[in-house]
Design a protein around this motif. Structure first.
Motif, PDB file in Angstrom:
ATOM      1  N   PHE A 132       0.973  -1.214  -0.186  1.00 43.95           N
ATOM      2  CA  PHE A 132       0.093  -0.075  -0.155  1.00 43.95           C
ATOM      3  C   PHE A 132       1.149   0.995   0.034  1.00 43.95           C
ATOM      4  CE2 PHE A 132      -2.838  -3.750   1.723  1.00 43.95           C
ATOM      5  CZ  PHE A 132      -4.173  -3.153   0.379  1.00 43.95           C
ATOM      6  N   LEU A 139      -8.874   4.843   2.060  1.00 40.05           N
ATOM      7  CA  LEU A 139      -9.167   4.759   2.547  1.00 40.05           C
ATOM      8  C   LEU A 139     -10.799   5.430   2.779  1.00 40.05           C
ATOM      9  CD1 LEU A 139      -6.429   3.811   5.231  1.00 40.05           C
ATOM     10  CD2 LEU A 139      -8.214   2.215   3.880  1.00 40.05           C
ATOM     11  N   ASP A 143      -7.757   0.981   8.077  1.00 41.01           N
ATOM     12  CA  ASP A 143      -6.629   0.744   7.830  1.00 41.01           C
ATOM     13  C   ASP A 143      -6.123   0.027   6.953  1.00 41.01           C
ATOM     14  OD1 ASP A 143      -3.847   2.063   8.430  1.00 41.01           O
ATOM     15  OD2 ASP A 143      -3.772   0.345  10.641  1.00 41.01           O
ATOM     16  N   TYR A 144      -5.567   0.503   7.033  1.00 40.08           N
ATOM     17  CA  TYR A 144      -4.439  -0.572   5.516  1.00 40.08           C
ATOM     18  C   TYR A 144      -4.019  -1.949   6.628  1.00 40.08           C
ATOM     19  CZ  TYR A 144      -4.378   3.235   2.465  1.00 40.08           C
ATOM     20  OH  TYR A 144      -4.784   4.406   2.036  1.00 40.08           O
ATOM     21  N   LEU A 156      -8.882  -6.041   3.106  1.00 37.47           N
ATOM     22  CA  LEU A 156      -9.829  -4.801   3.378  1.00 37.47           C
ATOM     23  C   LEU A 156     -11.313  -5.177   2.078  1.00 37.47           C
ATOM     24  CD1 LEU A 156      -5.884  -2.353   2.849  1.00 37.47           C
ATOM     25  CD2 LEU A 156      -8.432  -1.595   4.274  1.00 37.47           C
ATOM     26  N   ILE A 189     -11.989   0.634   1.405  1.00 42.10           N
ATOM     27  CA  ILE A 189     -10.656   1.215   0.150  1.00 42.10           C
ATOM     28  C   ILE A 189     -11.895   1.745  -0.913  1.00 42.10           C
ATOM     29  CG2 ILE A 189      -8.648   0.598   0.598  1.00 42.10           C
ATOM     30  CD1 ILE A 189     -10.385  -0.102  -2.129  1.00 42.10           C
TER      31      ILE A 189
END
Length: 362
Positions: A132, A139, A143-144, A156, A189
């Motif tokens: 990422f 986003l 969170d990633y 995700l 995302i």
């Protein structure tokens, strides 16, 4: 009649001038489009972000692998070690290895997912390393996935899948199942909105999960895309590291950092137009590479038009200069030189007369 002809010629010259100006402006617009396209995709600019204010140049390299010759994490570790060895052999100070190289890897698959409000089949991109950083997708929530995550049970979701499974996007910490195994939502995302990615992405509901997480569901899973950023102390050092040391013989290796350079576009796309559309290597490009190839095609077209459009104004300008030179030379021969000659001869006669009068006055 003569006056009418002169007006007609003057009108034609004005139209020609306007056409030349329009073509030059169009050429400038084409080169502007080339610059815009070269900076459109964040996935192609990690070397620039990673370099920051450092004086050391970096290059971003992508390696795409055939379906019958994909790679493992062990091979990635071997290549990473070989790349750092090449840096040491180049007499470069490599006291901070993490600063001089960063990488990520990915592969694709399909899974069955189930949430609180729905279930379905979803495309999954399994990622590892600093994925990422290379692909800073926006986003909406959460969170990633990070390379130092202790657990590999986070996923995700994209916006479409989050609405199907949970009826919303504020989902961090929610639980779902992937192929019947419990996982936790790390975040949601928003897919890239640029024209090239919208065209390249197939549009099915999708998600990201760690490579290790998906491999726990499929022991035969291997990597089909490897990307890295490496210090480039001399020309082509970073890309040659892959060409010489990469463990997969038939991998397609390209330099993302240099792909929009004028000479690359003209030589690799314009002069080879159509040939890169057919290859028998068995490589399936990820959507971000297909998006980059779309922008490459448009950038190459922009460069070609930007190069061709000024040719006509240049020819017109050259013809005008030649005609102006000829007119000037003719005027010089017929008017200026005879007049200058006459003035010179008159000055000589005046000077001689004055000398004669002075001599006889004494």
């Amino acid at each position: 009649m003569e006056q009418k002809r002169k007006k007609q010629i003057s009108r034609q010259q004005s139209i020609l001038l306007l056409v030349c100006i329009a073509m030059l402006l169009a050429a400038a617009a084409c080169f502007g489009a080339w610059w815009w396209l070269s900076r459109l995709l964040a996935s192609q600019r990690e070397a620039e972000r990673w370099q920051g204010d450092s004086e050391m140049p970096f290059k971003q390299i992508s390696c795409f692998l055939p379906m019958n010759e994909m790679m493992t994490l062990e091979q990635i570790a071997t290549f990473r070690s070989a790349a750092m060895t090449r840096l040491k052999e180049s007499s470069l100070d490599v006291s901070g290895d993490a600063v001089l190289m960063m990488d990520c890897w990915s592969t694709n698959g399909t899974v069955n997912v189930k949430g609180e409000h729905g279930k379905g089949e979803a495309a999954v991109i399994a990622v590892g390393g600093n994925y990422f950083d290379f692909h800073p997708i926006r986003l909406l929530n959460g969170d990633y996935l990070h390379p130092d995550d202790l657990m590999q049970d986070r996923v995700l979701l994209d916006e479409e899948l989050s609405w199907l499974l949970f009826g919303g996007t504020n989902l961090q910490g929610k639980q779902l199942t992937v192929n019947g195994i419990p996982y936790v939502v790390a975040g949601v995302i928003e897919r890239e909105t640029d024209f090239a990615t919208r065209k390249a992405y197939s549009g099915e509901m999708g998600m990201f999960m760690s490579y290790e997480g998906l491999r726990s569901l499929d022991e035969n899973l291997k990597i089909d895309c490897y990307e890295y950023v490496l210090a480039n102390p001399v020309k082509d050092f970073a890309v040659n590291a892959a060409r010489e040391k990469f463990p997969i013989k038939h991998a397609e290796i390209l330099c993302n950092t240099d792909r929009y350079q004028y000479d690359k576009l003209m030589m690799d796309i314009v002069l080879k137009y159509g040939s890169r559309s057919t290859h028998a290597s068995g490589i399936l490009y990820p959507y971000w590479e297909n998006a980059a190839r779309i922008t490459e095609d448009w950038a190459a077209l922009s460069c070609l038009l930007g190069t061709l459009l000024p040719i006509f104004p240049a020819i017109v300008g050259t013809v005008w200069l030649v005609r102006a030179f000829r007119r000037g030379r003719k005027k010089m021969a017929e008017e200026i030189l005879p007049e200058a000659k006459e003035k010179t001869e008159e000055a000589i006669r005046v000077r001689q007369r004055k000398r004669w009068e002075k001599k006889h006055s004494e």
